[in-house]
Write a protein that holds these residues in place. Structure first.
Motif, PDB file in Angstrom:
ATOM      1  N   GLY A  18       0.829  -1.188   0.000  1.00 43.75           N
ATOM      2  CA  GLY A  18       0.000   0.000   0.000  1.00 43.75           C
ATOM      3  C   GLY A  18       0.867   1.243   0.000  1.00 43.75           C
ATOM      4  O   GLY A  18       2.099   1.161   0.054  1.00 43.75           O
ATOM      5  N   MET A  19       0.219   2.394  -0.071  1.00 39.68           N
ATOM      6  CA  MET A  19       0.957   3.652  -0.078  1.00 39.68           C
ATOM      7  C   MET A  19       0.302   4.656   0.859  1.00 39.68           C
ATOM      8  O   MET A  19      -0.908   4.671   1.039  1.00 39.68           O
ATOM      9  CB  MET A  19       1.033   4.232  -1.491  1.00 39.68           C
ATOM     10  N   VAL A  20       1.158   5.478   1.487  1.00 41.97           N
ATOM     11  CA  VAL A  20       0.696   6.565   2.351  1.00 41.97           C
ATOM     12  C   VAL A  20       1.301   7.842   1.794  1.00 41.97           C
ATOM     13  O   VAL A  20       2.532   7.974   1.718  1.00 41.97           O
ATOM     14  CB  VAL A  20       1.143   6.355   3.808  1.00 41.97           C
ATOM     15  N   THR A  21       0.460   8.757   1.365  1.00 35.78           N
ATOM     16  CA  THR A  21       0.944  10.005   0.792  1.00 35.78           C
ATOM     17  C   THR A  21       1.032  11.081   1.866  1.00 35.78           C
ATOM     18  O   THR A  21       0.175  11.167   2.741  1.00 35.78           O
ATOM     19  CB  THR A  21       0.023  10.488  -0.336  1.00 35.78           C
ATOM     20  N   ALA A  22       2.074  11.894   1.785  1.00 36.81           N
ATOM     21  CA  ALA A  22       2.228  13.027   2.695  1.00 36.81           C
ATOM     22  C   ALA A  22       1.411  14.205   2.165  1.00 36.81           C
ATOM     23  O   ALA A  22       0.937  14.187   1.030  1.00 36.81           O
ATOM     24  CB  ALA A  22       3.699  13.399   2.810  1.00 36.81           C
ATOM     25  N   PRO A  23       1.208  15.243   2.978  1.00 37.35           N
ATOM     26  CA  PRO A  23       0.454  16.414   2.514  1.00 37.35           C
ATOM     27  C   PRO A  23       1.098  17.032   1.272  1.00 37.35           C
ATOM     28  O   PRO A  23       2.323  16.972   1.091  1.00 37.35           O
ATOM     29  CB  PRO A  23       0.524  17.377   3.703  1.00 37.35           C
ATOM     30  N   ILE A  24       0.261  17.634   0.452  1.00 33.28           N
ATOM     31  CA  ILE A  24       0.742  18.209  -0.808  1.00 33.28           C
ATOM     32  C   ILE A  24       0.171  19.612  -0.975  1.00 33.28           C
ATOM     33  O   ILE A  24      -0.932  19.908  -0.490  1.00 33.28           O
ATOM     34  CB  ILE A  24       0.334  17.304  -1.992  1.00 33.28           C
ATOM     35  N   ASN A  25       0.926  20.465  -1.641  1.00 33.48           N
ATOM     36  CA  ASN A  25       0.459  21.806  -1.968  1.00 33.48           C
ATOM     37  C   ASN A  25      -0.086  21.789  -3.384  1.00 33.48           C
ATOM     38  O   ASN A  25       0.659  21.582  -4.349  1.00 33.48           O
ATOM     39  CB  ASN A  25       1.615  22.803  -1.848  1.00 33.48           C
ATOM     40  N   LYS A  26      -1.384  21.999  -3.524  1.00 30.79           N
ATOM     41  CA  LYS A  26      -2.023  21.843  -4.834  1.00 30.79           C
ATOM     42  C   LYS A  26      -1.578  22.920  -5.821  1.00 30.79           C
ATOM     43  O   LYS A  26      -1.487  22.668  -7.022  1.00 30.79           O
ATOM     44  CB  LYS A  26      -3.536  21.820  -4.655  1.00 30.79           C
ATOM     45  N   GLU A  27      -1.282  24.109  -5.319  1.00 28.17           N
ATOM     46  CA  GLU A  27      -0.772  25.146  -6.210  1.00 28.17           C
ATOM     47  C   GLU A  27       0.584  24.737  -6.777  1.00 28.17           C
ATOM     48  O   GLU A  27       0.874  24.950  -7.962  1.00 28.17           O
ATOM     49  CB  GLU A  27      -0.651  26.475  -5.467  1.00 28.17           C
ATOM     50  N   ALA A  28       1.410  24.118  -5.946  1.00 23.22           N
ATOM     51  CA  ALA A  28       2.750  23.714  -6.381  1.00 23.22           C
ATOM     52  C   ALA A  28       2.694  22.672  -7.487  1.00 23.22           C
ATOM     53  O   ALA A  28       3.467  22.738  -8.449  1.00 23.22           O
ATOM     54  CB  ALA A  28       3.545  23.182  -5.195  1.00 23.22           C
ATOM     55  N   ILE A  29       1.775  21.701  -7.369  1.00 22.52           N
ATOM     56  CA  ILE A  29       1.728  20.675  -8.410  1.00 22.52           C
ATOM     57  C   ILE A  29       1.177  21.249  -9.718  1.00 22.52           C
ATOM     58  O   ILE A  29       1.560  20.801 -10.801  1.00 22.52           O
ATOM     59  CB  ILE A  29       0.941  19.421  -7.961  1.00 22.52           C
ATOM     60  N   TRP A  30       0.302  22.237  -9.617  1.00 23.70           N
ATOM     61  CA  TRP A  30      -0.160  22.903 -10.842  1.00 23.70           C
ATOM     62  C   TRP A  30       0.981  23.663 -11.493  1.00 23.70           C
ATOM     63  O   TRP A  30       1.151  23.638 -12.710  1.00 23.70           O
ATOM     64  CB  TRP A  30      -1.329  23.842 -10.521  1.00 23.70           C
ATOM     65  N   LEU A  31       1.776  24.345 -10.685  1.00 24.87           N
ATOM     66  CA  LEU A  31       2.921  25.068 -11.225  1.00 24.87           C
ATOM     67  C   LEU A  31       3.932  24.103 -11.837  1.00 24.87           C
ATOM     68  O   LEU A  31       4.688  24.468 -12.739  1.00 24.87           O
ATOM     69  CB  LEU A  31       3.590  25.891 -10.120  1.00 24.87           C
ATOM     70  N   GLY A  32       3.940  22.850 -11.346  1.00 24.78           N
ATOM     71  CA  GLY A  32       4.827  21.833 -11.892  1.00 24.78           C
ATOM     72  C   GLY A  32       4.287  21.164 -13.142  1.00 24.78           C
ATOM     73  O   GLY A  32       4.932  20.258 -13.689  1.00 24.78           O
ATOM     74  N   GLY A  33       3.101  21.578 -13.579  1.00 22.67           N
ATOM     75  CA  GLY A  33       2.554  21.065 -14.830  1.00 22.67           C
ATOM     76  C   GLY A  33       1.555  19.932 -14.694  1.00 22.67           C
ATOM     77  O   GLY A  33       1.081  19.393 -15.700  1.00 22.67           O
ATOM     78  N   TYR A  34       1.211  19.556 -13.455  1.00 21.77           N
ATOM     79  CA  TYR A  34       0.233  18.481 -13.255  1.00 21.77           C
ATOM     80  C   TYR A  34      -1.162  19.094 -13.124  1.00 21.77           C
ATOM     81  O   TYR A  34      -1.445  19.801 -12.160  1.00 21.77           O
ATOM     82  CB  TYR A  34       0.561  17.678 -11.993  1.00 21.77           C
TER      83      TYR A  34
END
Length: 242
Positions: A18-34
């Motif tokens: 399984g996987m456990v994801t850490a908190p993420i900044n949604k603005e940052a991933i958009w700026l990264g192109g996702y």
């Protein structure tokens, strides 16, 4: 996000449980192109899971969402008889499969204040939510409501149900976090892989100050392990495992 992609692929290949994801900044991933609103939607798309559900878990309190990471202005359009019924099916199946609840009792919240007050404060309850509840009952899913969310949580009514289905993000997560912030977990149900995460964000405001509390991350790790073990035991035995 590349790390998330790798983790998903490892789960799909059976190399990890399984996987456990850490908190993420949604603005940052958009700026990264996702172009994705968050982890949940990204992971679901990568594994091809059309019907999934964000469910917040803390002991016996489990709160799922009909609409997740969408702007508030778009929420009413996402509340339809079909969408509510689909989410009821997912949360019912998830509670049975991953939480060993044999006959889940699911409370459904209304969208409008006072659950619409008979149509005076909005008709979504009459036109969409109530028909979805009836459809669920016809399928053998024990769904009840719709309940006004303020009184439902304030009076502890949630303690009488195995799961709660909220209509939108803050309606479900605000009371959940107020009640269980130290040990709450975000669990995505309806996926072929196990995925959990803490119930909090990146907390940049306290970065580097030694103030972060590990309770939610620890709980996310433990819950992922429990679900993975249950799924593995069920696969090996061919029987449901309590």
């Amino acid at each position: 996000m590349r790390a998330v992609e790798v983790a998903v692929d490892l789960c799909r290949e059976g190399l990890v449980d399984g996987m456990v994801t850490a908190p993420i900044n949604k603005e940052a991933i958009w700026l990264g192109g996702y172009r994705t609103p968050g982890h949940t939607e990204f992971i679901a798309q990568r594994v091809g899971a059309d019907q999934h559900l964000m469910m917040m878990v803390a002991d016996e309190l489990r709160v799922g969402l009909v609409t997740g990471h969408v702007p508030l202005a778009d929420v009413p359009a996402g509340i339809t008889q079909k969408s509510v019924l689909q989410r009821l099916r997912v949360i019912d199946a998830g509670l049975r499969a991953d939480f060993a609840v044999e006959r889940p009792r699911i409370a459904v919240l209304g969208l409008n204040p006072h659950a619409g007050d008979g149509g005076v404060l909005g008709r979504e309850e009459i036109d969409h939510i109530l028909p979805a509840i009836k459809g669920a009952l016809d399928e053998g899913i024990l769904a009840f409501g719709p309940f006004p969310s303020d009184g439902f949580f304030a009076t502890g009514e949630y303690k009488h149900y195995d799961g709660v289905l909220a209509m939108y993000h803050d309606q479900g997560l605000a009371p959940f976090k107020a009640l269980t912030f130290e040990g709450g977990v975000n669990c995505t149900i309806g996926l072929p892989i196990v995925r959990t995460s803490p119930d909090h964000g990146t907390a940049y405001a306290i970065a580097g100050q030694n103030k972060a509390r590990p309770g939610s991350m620890r709980a996310a790790l433990f819950l992922a392990a429990r679900i993975a073990r249950r799924r593995k035991q069920k696969d090996e035995s061919g029987l449901d495992v309590a």
